[in-house]
Write an enzyme that holds these catalytic residues in place. Structure first.
Site, PDB file in Angstrom:
ATOM      1  N   LYS A  78      15.306  -4.441  -3.058  1.00  0.00           N
ATOM      2  CA  LYS A  78      14.108  -4.928  -2.364  1.00  0.00           C
ATOM      3  C   LYS A  78      13.937  -6.418  -2.645  1.00  0.00           C
ATOM      4  CE  LYS A  78       9.165  -3.807  -1.755  1.00  0.00           C
ATOM      5  NZ  LYS A  78       8.023  -3.002  -2.224  1.00  0.00           N
ATOM      6  N   SER A 159       5.405  -0.512   1.441  1.00  0.00           N
ATOM      7  CA  SER A 159       6.023  -1.793   1.724  1.00  0.00           C
ATOM      8  C   SER A 159       7.537  -1.817   1.523  1.00  0.00           C
ATOM      9  CB  SER A 159       5.408  -2.856   0.812  1.00  0.00           C
ATOM     10  OG  SER A 159       5.771  -2.616  -0.545  1.00  0.00           O
ATOM     11  N   SER A 183       4.028   2.437  -2.129  1.00  0.00           N
ATOM     12  CA  SER A 183       5.066   1.694  -1.409  1.00  0.00           C
ATOM     13  C   SER A 183       6.494   2.202  -1.586  1.00  0.00           C
ATOM     14  CB  SER A 183       5.011   0.218  -1.794  1.00  0.00           C
ATOM     15  OG  SER A 183       3.959  -0.421  -1.098  1.00  0.00           O
TER      16      SER A 183
END
Ligand SMILES: [Mg+2]
Ligand SMILES: [Zn+2]
Lengths: 491, 483, 95
Positions: A78, A159, A183
């Site tokens: 990420k 997210s 998330s």
């Protein structure tokens, strides 16, 4: 090639050790798939050269028979994790061109254990969002298609949307995510994969761009529960550079997957039956409860009376911390600078142009709830309610070993949907936020499909630092559910 | 006690509270392991944490906590078993995080007290709190016409902010308070007290009121980096406020800067522009918990502090209050003195240190630390005076030689043969020679010119090159002249 | 509590975020929606409840004093948008 991509992390690990495949060919297969599926916009940055160098080194170690725990396994990261010498954006314009001179603790542990980096994954800007539509680098698309939605492009959740979509579309063997209010778990549920948020303090936050310091936790997104256990073992562990990192060794989570939950007490909180929850979610939950009962677990009705207040509590605490954490993006030391006549002008223009709409909203809310005269009414109140939410869990865990709930109140929606209504978007996290506020480990396991043929996950929540029980229960749920559907939009 | 200020409408009382920022003595910074030394090349003592790189986190330095607790004990303050680090949020280019980690509601040290000595007696000044916080970096505004340059070397250095109650009533009291506080800090070794290098800085909260009236609106004068400037700034600010009020105006609560070149304060920012710092507990840190044992261990290690030392010098050594107070102000001076005085005449030692050595050091502009005469050597000189080896007069010559060349008293006395002559026979010989050579003066003396006695003493001492024991010379001379 | 335009622009200044006038109105609406939703917390009785300070209850770890970091101005300044010699540079600050 398809064969290579069909191996999950555990299987690829074994195949590499047995010399059946090489890391280089596995890595190349992923790099090829990434290129082919670039439309999904999962990656902000790909690092093929670095990947091949790392793969070659892994192959050498594997050939010598001294394999590291994750040797040769290609992963996506990420873009919230700082990676040395590689663009790190947090999905934001404001980090334009930022190449850290340091490596986050979590990623450095992955490389220490031999993993191969494929690239940096797209995400909601500063991890704020539940649909991955808030990225400066454009929305991420899920590989899944709704049976009745025509060809609508669906969100992967957020997210960690790039992380979830990439695992689901097989653009990485596994990925790292971060979870502040859901998330990892909510995109896990939307994309039909496993998402694990460990106990707050289990993984070091050092080198992860901060959103909300008292809530942020790194965790893996994987195809299977076992893969998540393998990943987490490498990601976790005490880090003296993070004062909130727990001084505990990272256990062998894989060993917890005994497949046996006989006598385990699984709590079912009545407050999670919220108004307007789709019947199919309710039904999925009921099925999950049956599966656990059938496997020999004892189902216990529990009450978490403050559940309803978790979201508003979260939307005070997280923005408050974020408003302060994001103050460092000021155009002085790194990232975007928009010149101005005066210093304040430079600050305001840089931050005005550098932050997207959702980030601005949260920074402003956060600044407001901390401002003179409002601190007690908002921030302090929220911290008191947070204490009550934690107390609810503490009491529940007096009589149960783990808690089973839905992960999200819906299946994935189309890109562009819910965009105009922040609160509607926030409601995506209604089931994940309470355990985040209490710092508890929680996992989302894919259990079934919605009427539209989209994945739905169930969440298992455990006691502080008791990931082992969470993994064990999740493994049993996974086996019972036997979720094996693949997205039509994937490889 | 309060020195009232005359205004057109009568007397005014000055009310002052001080916030002192004292840099903690530690190798590394409060929340990072970068160095704290003064004067390094720009941005060379900056860690990724200090530069607030994304994802960087604070980890507290245990030595800084220890130093804060030690200081708290040194000012007789309550040590809080639980304290909390908060973020103070504001934007400034030398504040990379966009917030300062400080302590707001729950500081590590609570209320304490400090006693200052004034010409008319002692006065207790209340201390409200002491908290730990990060220093900011440094902005250079004078290097470029349109730019400011930022050096983060200081960013993150540990400071103790020590806040007094508004108990001070004059610039002189404020100065005495800072001197006393600095003395204690230096005794404890928790702050080097160097105001020139910015290790100790004061913010003064100043207001005026008619005696006995309610507190007036205060202005804060920031960043006073010498005691002299602080006094000038306070006095200037008091006059300004009185003028404003007597002119029918009102004092606005402001932050002001003192310009030493122009001897004036000017407004930095006013209330409407006031910062809203949005304090909240730093979620990157956890509450700091101190145990009773931890606090007791530190208490057991505390050195003798100036007040106690002064009392002991007076009681045990018989020194005057003034001498004792001068000797204890600096820990080094007191230590030097105790070495000199060890086993010797305490008062003589004090005199020699305070007048001779300090006089000589002043003349060459040196401090005690650079003294060419070590405490051991000065002690040696005192011993030679006390046991009669040399006279007080010769001692001054020996001292000058010691100061010049850094040698010890014994070897100078030996080499130059300065040992005092106390042999009555030798002295009688000298006296007889002097009398023989000055028969005219003897006649005058005998006819009543008593003052000539001094002349004879001088002659004898001169002949002996100052070595003759003066008491013996006096005694024998009197016998001979009156014979 | 309801925000007006002036308050929002005040907060925007506090947070150093430029908000154009044409966005301000929308922003006021959005923030008010969020705030009024948040205010359901007022229903919760928190009398006597200590605010949560830490979820895990671990003590604050202390590190030993010693220089083990810094000394790398190049790393510190590498990403600076406006570097002059070994300084960061910003528009002149007037006090
Ligand atoms: Mg202050
Ligand atoms: Zn301060």
């Amino acid at each position: 090639m398809t064969d290579l991509l069909s191996l999950d992390l555990a299987a690829a690990r074994d195949a590499l050790r047995d010399g059946k495949i090489s890391s280089l060919e596995l890595t190349d297969a992923y790099l090829g798939a990434m290129e082919a599926a670039s439309d999904l916009n999962c990656y902000i940055t790909t690092t093929p050269d670095k990947a091949r160098v790392m793969a070659a080194a892994a192959d050498q170690r594997l050939a010598q028979g001294d394999a590291l725990p994750l040797d040769g396994l290609p992963l996506g990261i990420k873009d919230l994790f700082c990676t040395e010498g590689i663009l790190t954006t947090a999905g934001s314009h404001i980090l334009d061109g930022f190449a850290p001179t340091y490596e986050s603790t979590v990623t450095s542990q992955l490389w220490r254990d031999g993993a191969v980096m494929l690239g940096k994954l797209n995400m909601d800007e500063f991890a704020m969002g539940s649909a991955n539509v808030n990225s400066y680098y454009g929305p991420v698309e899920s590989p899944w298609k709704s049976r009745d939605g025509g060809n609508a492009r669906l969100v992967p959740g957020g997210s960690s949307g790039g992380s979830a979509s990439a695992v689901s579309a097989r653009l990485a063997l596994a990925t790292t995510g971060t979870d502040t209010g859901g998330s990892i778990r909510q995109p896990g549920s939307f994309c039909g994969i496993v998402g694990m948020k460990p106990t707050y303090g289990r993984c070091s936050r050092w080198g992860i761009v901060a959103f909300s310091s008292s809530l942020d936790q790194a965790g893996p997104l994987t195809r299977t529960v076992r893969d998540a256990a393998i990943m987490l073992r490498s990601m976790a562990g005490h880090d003296p550079k993070d004062s909130t990192s727990a001084n505990l060794p990272a256990p062998d989570f894989e060993a917890a997957l005994t497949g046996d939950v006989r006598g385990m007490r699984i709590g079912v909180p009545k407050e999670y039956r919220i108004d307007g929850m789709p019947a199919e979610i309710e039904a999925l939950w009921a099925r999950g409860i049956e599966m656990m009962r059938d496997a020999g677990a004892e189902i216990v009705d529990i009450s978490l009376p403050h559940t309803k207040y978790a979201l508003p509590t979260y939307y005070i605490i997280a923005p408050a911390e974020a408003s302060s954490n994001l103050a460092r993006y000021d155009g002085v030391r790194y990232g975007l600078r928009v010149e101005g006549e005066t210093l304040d002008d430079m600050y305001a223009k840089t931050r005005g142009e550098g932050f997207g709409a959702e980030v601005k909203r949260r920074v402003l809310i956060g600044a407001y709830v901390l401002s003179a005269g409002y601190y007690d009414a908002y921030y302090l109140k929220a911290q008191r309610v947070r204490a009550l939410i934690k107390r609810d869990f503490d009491e529940a865990f007096g009589s149960v070993d783990a808690i089973l709930t839905p992960t999200a109140p819906s299946d994935a929606f189309a890109i562009g949907e819910n965009d105009d209504d922040p609160i509607k978007m926030y409601l995506n996290d209604v089931f994940t936020v309470p355990s985040s506020l209490a710092g508890l480990p929680a996992i989302s396991v894919p259990v079934g499909l919605s009427g539209r043929g989209l994945p739905l996950g169930l969440q298992l929540i455990g006691k502080l630092f008791d990931e082992a029980t969470v993994f064990r229960a999740a493994g049993v749920l996974e086996t019972a559910a036997g979720f094996s559907v693949r997205p039509a939009g994937g490889q | 006690m309060a020195a009232l200020i005359k205004g057109e409408t009568g007397d005014w009382e000055l009310v002052i509270g001080l916030e002192v920022h004292a840099q903690v003595v530690s190798e590394a910074k409060l929340f990072s392991s970068a160095a704290t030394a003064f004067g390094a090349a720009p941005n060379s003592q900056v860690s990724l944490v200090d530069a607030a790189m994304p994802g960087m986190l604070p980890v507290i330095n245990q030595e800084c906590v220890r130093q804060a607790v030690k200081t708290g004990l040194g000012i007789n303050a309550k040590i809080n078993r639980l304290s909390v680090f908060d973020r103070k949020n504001y934007f400034y280019p030398d504040l990379p995080q966009g917030y300062q980690i400080s302590q707001f509601l729950q500081p590590v040290v609570g209320e304490g007290v400090l006693t200052i000595v004034l010409p008319d007696g002692e006065k207790s000044i209340g201390i409200e709190r002491l908290h730990l916080e990060q220093d900011a970096g440094k902005s250079l505004h004078d290097q470029h016409p349109r730019k400011s340059y930022i050096d983060l070397n200081r960013s993150g250095v540990a400071l103790m902010e020590i806040v007094s109650r508004p108990d001070l009533r004059s610039a002189a009291e404020a100065a005495a308070y800072v001197r006393k506080l600095r003395s204690i800090l230096r005794y404890l070794g928790t702050c080097d007290g160097n105001m020139q290098e910015g290790s100790l800085r004061c913010d003064a909260n100043v207001s005026v009121r008619k005696p006995g009236a309610e507190l007036g609106t205060r202005c804060e004068i920031k960043n006073l980096n010498s005691i002299r400037f602080m006094q000038m700034a306070i006095n200037h600010e008091a006059r300004r406020q009185i003028e404003v009020i007597e002119g029918g105006g009102k004092i606005d609560q402001q932050t002001r800067l003192y310009d030493a070149n122009r001897d004036e304060t000017r407004s930095m920012r006013s209330k409407e522009d006031a910062h809203d710092y949005r304090y909240f507990p730093d979620p990157d840190l956890l509450p700091l918990i101190l145990t009773e044992d931890y606090i007791a261990d530190i208490a057991a290690e505390l050195p003798e502090l100036p007040d106690a030392k002064q009392a002991r010098f007076i009681a045990e050594y018989g020194l005057s209050e003034e001498d004792a107070s001068q000797l204890v102000e600096e820990r080094e001076t007191a230590a030097y003195y105790e070495t000199v005085a060890e086993g010797r005449d305490k008062k003589l030692a004090a005199n020699w240190l305070l007048s001779e050595l300090f006089g000589a050091l002043n003349k060459v502009g040196k401090g005690l630390a650079e003294s060419p005469v070590s405490a051991k050597f000065l002690g040696g000189l005192i011993a030679l005076i006390s046991d009669g080896t040399i006279s007080g007069r010769i001692a001054k010559d020996v001292f000058a030689e010691m100061f010049e060349h850094g040698r010890d008293a014994d070897s100078i006395v030996e080499a130059k043969g300065l040992r005092q002559v106390s042999d009555a026979g030798a002295i009688t010989d000298l006296i007889e020679a002097v009398i023989a050579a000055n028969q005219d003066k003897v006649v005058e003396f005998k006819s009543g010119k008593d003052k000539l006695f001094g002349f004879f003493v001088g002659q004898v001492m001169q002949q002996s090159q100052g070595k003759a024991n003066p008491q013996l010379v006096n005694q024998v001379l009197r016998e001979k002249l009156n014979a | 509590m309801s925000l007006d335009k002036a308050t929002v622009s005040n907060i925007a200044h506090l947070a150093r975020i430029k908000v154009d006038d044409d966005q301000l109105e929308t922003m006021v609406g959005e923030l008010n929606n969020i705030l009024s939703w948040i205010e359901q917390l007022n229903e919760v009785d928190t009398e006597g409840v200590a605010p949560l300070a830490s979820v895990t209850g671990h003590p604050l770890p202390l590190r030993a004093d010693g220089i083990a970091d810094g000394g790398y101005p190049e790393r510190v300044l590498l990403n600076a948008p406006d570097r002059v010699a070994d300084f960061y540079s910003v528009p002149k600050v007037v006090e």
